[in-house]
Design a protein around this motif. Structure first.
Motif, PDB file in Angstrom:
ATOM      1  N   SER A 233     -26.387  20.261   4.429  1.00  0.00           N
ATOM      2  CA  SER A 233     -27.529  19.388   4.450  1.00  0.00           C
ATOM      3  C   SER A 233     -26.724  17.950   4.247  1.00  0.00           C
ATOM      4  N   LYS A 234     -27.563  16.917   4.629  1.00  0.00           N
ATOM      5  CA  LYS A 234     -27.515  15.520   4.384  1.00  0.00           C
ATOM      6  C   LYS A 234     -26.660  15.302   3.143  1.00  0.00           C
ATOM      7  N   GLN A 235     -27.176  15.969   2.180  1.00  0.00           N
ATOM      8  CA  GLN A 235     -26.746  15.650   0.437  1.00  0.00           C
ATOM      9  C   GLN A 235     -25.051  16.085   0.462  1.00  0.00           C
ATOM     10  N   THR A 236     -24.865  17.165   1.325  1.00  0.00           N
ATOM     11  CA  THR A 236     -23.589  17.690   1.099  1.00  0.00           C
ATOM     12  C   THR A 236     -22.480  16.603   1.755  1.00  0.00           C
ATOM     13  N   VAL A 237     -22.843  16.030   2.975  1.00  0.00           N
ATOM     14  CA  VAL A 237     -22.359  14.852   3.636  1.00  0.00           C
ATOM     15  C   VAL A 237     -22.006  13.660   2.720  1.00  0.00           C
ATOM     16  N   SER A 238     -23.123  13.559   2.300  1.00  0.00           N
ATOM     17  CA  SER A 238     -23.235  12.353   1.186  1.00  0.00           C
ATOM     18  C   SER A 238     -22.156  12.354   0.043  1.00  0.00           C
ATOM     19  N   ASN A 239     -22.221  13.880  -0.333  1.00  0.00           N
ATOM     20  CA  ASN A 239     -21.289  14.134  -1.516  1.00  0.00           C
ATOM     21  C   ASN A 239     -19.795  14.060  -0.953  1.00  0.00           C
ATOM     22  N   TRP A 240     -19.516  14.306  -0.015  1.00  0.00           N
ATOM     23  CA  TRP A 240     -18.057  14.500   0.561  1.00  0.00           C
ATOM     24  C   TRP A 240     -17.647  12.933   0.779  1.00  0.00           C
ATOM     25  N   GLU A 241     -18.571  12.131   1.297  1.00  0.00           N
ATOM     26  CA  GLU A 241     -18.374  10.664   1.673  1.00  0.00           C
ATOM     27  C   GLU A 241     -18.132  10.160   0.264  1.00  0.00           C
ATOM     28  N   ASN A 242     -18.616  10.372  -0.802  1.00  0.00           N
ATOM     29  CA  ASN A 242     -18.596   9.645  -2.028  1.00  0.00           C
ATOM     30  C   ASN A 242     -17.735  10.237  -2.879  1.00  0.00           C
ATOM     31  N   ASN A 243     -16.891  11.266  -2.265  1.00  0.00           N
ATOM     32  CA  ASN A 243     -15.681  12.029  -3.049  1.00  0.00           C
ATOM     33  C   ASN A 243     -16.026  12.712  -4.456  1.00  0.00           C
ATOM     34  N   ASN A 244     -17.660  12.936  -4.216  1.00  0.00           N
ATOM     35  CA  ASN A 244     -18.028  13.782  -5.360  1.00  0.00           C
ATOM     36  C   ASN A 244     -17.686  15.327  -5.273  1.00  0.00           C
ATOM     37  N   ILE A 245     -17.615  15.685  -4.220  1.00  0.00           N
ATOM     38  CA  ILE A 245     -17.127  17.102  -4.059  1.00  0.00           C
ATOM     39  C   ILE A 245     -16.364  17.194  -2.519  1.00  0.00           C
ATOM     40  N   LEU A 246     -15.440  18.322  -2.387  1.00  0.00           N
ATOM     41  CA  LEU A 246     -14.758  18.333  -1.227  1.00  0.00           C
ATOM     42  C   LEU A 246     -15.169  19.418  -0.455  1.00  0.00           C
ATOM     43  N   PRO A 247     -14.887  19.815   0.880  1.00  0.00           N
ATOM     44  CA  PRO A 247     -15.483  20.689   1.426  1.00  0.00           C
ATOM     45  C   PRO A 247     -14.594  21.800   1.441  1.00  0.00           C
ATOM     46  N   SER A 248     -15.045  23.146   1.642  1.00  0.00           N
ATOM     47  CA  SER A 248     -14.452  24.408   1.603  1.00  0.00           C
ATOM     48  C   SER A 248     -13.150  24.293   2.660  1.00  0.00           C
ATOM     49  N   VAL A 249     -12.220  25.129   2.542  1.00  0.00           N
ATOM     50  CA  VAL A 249     -11.211  24.934   3.437  1.00  0.00           C
ATOM     51  C   VAL A 249     -11.520  25.409   4.758  1.00  0.00           C
ATOM     52  N   ASP A 250     -12.518  26.138   5.034  1.00  0.00           N
ATOM     53  CA  ASP A 250     -13.232  26.424   6.356  1.00  0.00           C
ATOM     54  C   ASP A 250     -13.760  25.420   6.991  1.00  0.00           C
ATOM     55  N   MET A 251     -14.669  24.529   5.887  1.00  0.00           N
ATOM     56  CA  MET A 251     -15.501  23.504   6.552  1.00  0.00           C
ATOM     57  C   MET A 251     -14.345  22.357   6.811  1.00  0.00           C
ATOM     58  N   LEU A 252     -13.394  22.105   5.837  1.00  0.00           N
ATOM     59  CA  LEU A 252     -12.190  21.148   6.455  1.00  0.00           C
ATOM     60  C   LEU A 252     -11.857  21.302   7.838  1.00  0.00           C
ATOM     61  N   ILE A 253     -11.586  22.624   8.156  1.00  0.00           N
ATOM     62  CA  ILE A 253     -10.978  23.069   9.244  1.00  0.00           C
ATOM     63  C   ILE A 253     -11.934  22.811  10.595  1.00  0.00           C
ATOM     64  N   ARG A 254     -13.220  23.059  10.282  1.00  0.00           N
ATOM     65  CA  ARG A 254     -14.398  22.668  11.253  1.00  0.00           C
ATOM     66  C   ARG A 254     -14.511  21.084  11.380  1.00  0.00           C
ATOM     67  N   LEU A 255     -14.302  20.228  10.380  1.00  0.00           N
ATOM     68  CA  LEU A 255     -14.495  18.858  10.365  1.00  0.00           C
ATOM     69  C   LEU A 255     -13.239  18.483  11.395  1.00  0.00           C
ATOM     70  N   ALA A 256     -12.012  18.838  11.098  1.00  0.00           N
ATOM     71  CA  ALA A 256     -10.996  18.557  11.693  1.00  0.00           C
ATOM     72  C   ALA A 256     -11.241  18.859  13.303  1.00  0.00           C
ATOM     73  N   ARG A 257     -11.573  19.880  13.610  1.00  0.00           N
ATOM     74  CA  ARG A 257     -11.534  20.317  14.783  1.00  0.00           C
ATOM     75  C   ARG A 257     -12.635  19.572  15.668  1.00  0.00           C
ATOM     76  N   TYR A 258     -14.019  19.107  14.837  1.00  0.00           N
ATOM     77  CA  TYR A 258     -14.966  18.301  15.386  1.00  0.00           C
ATOM     78  C   TYR A 258     -14.505  17.082  15.919  1.00  0.00           C
ATOM     79  N   PHE A 259     -13.735  16.400  14.752  1.00  0.00           N
ATOM     80  CA  PHE A 259     -13.119  15.009  15.151  1.00  0.00           C
ATOM     81  C   PHE A 259     -11.893  15.120  15.764  1.00  0.00           C
TER      82      PHE A 259
END
Length: 92
Positions: free
Chosen positions: A27-53
């Motif tokens: 969700s957009k809210q999840t991305v917003s929470n990540w960017e505001n350092n409210n939560i961190l992504p799971s390890v799997d999502m962190l890897i997906r983000l790294a690969r995407y960028f």
């Protein structure tokens, strides 16, 4: 640090939070929470983000400031051309 790095990458790719969320299936809210350092992504999502960028997970987490350009599938001649362009841009 993670949130700031993610936001910089998202903006550099000209993506809205909604667009990035759609590409990742969150969700957009999840991305917003990540960017505001409210939560961190799971390890799997962190890897997906790294690969995407095309950055390392260490970069996303603020442990490494290096960035990378994906050149898989290119010839050595093409890679050399890209390296020359980078060298030209770095010159004052």
């Amino acid at each position: 640090m993670f949130g700031e790095n993610l936001k910089k990458l998202r903006i550099s790719y000209s993506l809205s939070q909604i667009q990035l969320a759609g590409k990742l299936g969150v969700s957009k809210q999840t991305v917003s929470n990540w960017e505001n350092n409210n939560i961190l992504p799971s390890v799997d999502m962190l890897i997906r983000l790294a690969r995407y960028f095309s950055v390392s997970t260490d970069y996303l987490l603020g442990e490494d400031t290096r960035t990378y350009i994906e050149v898989s599938g290119m010839t050595m001649e093409q890679v050399a051309h890209i390296q020359q362009i980078i060298n030209d841009i770095r010159r004052p």
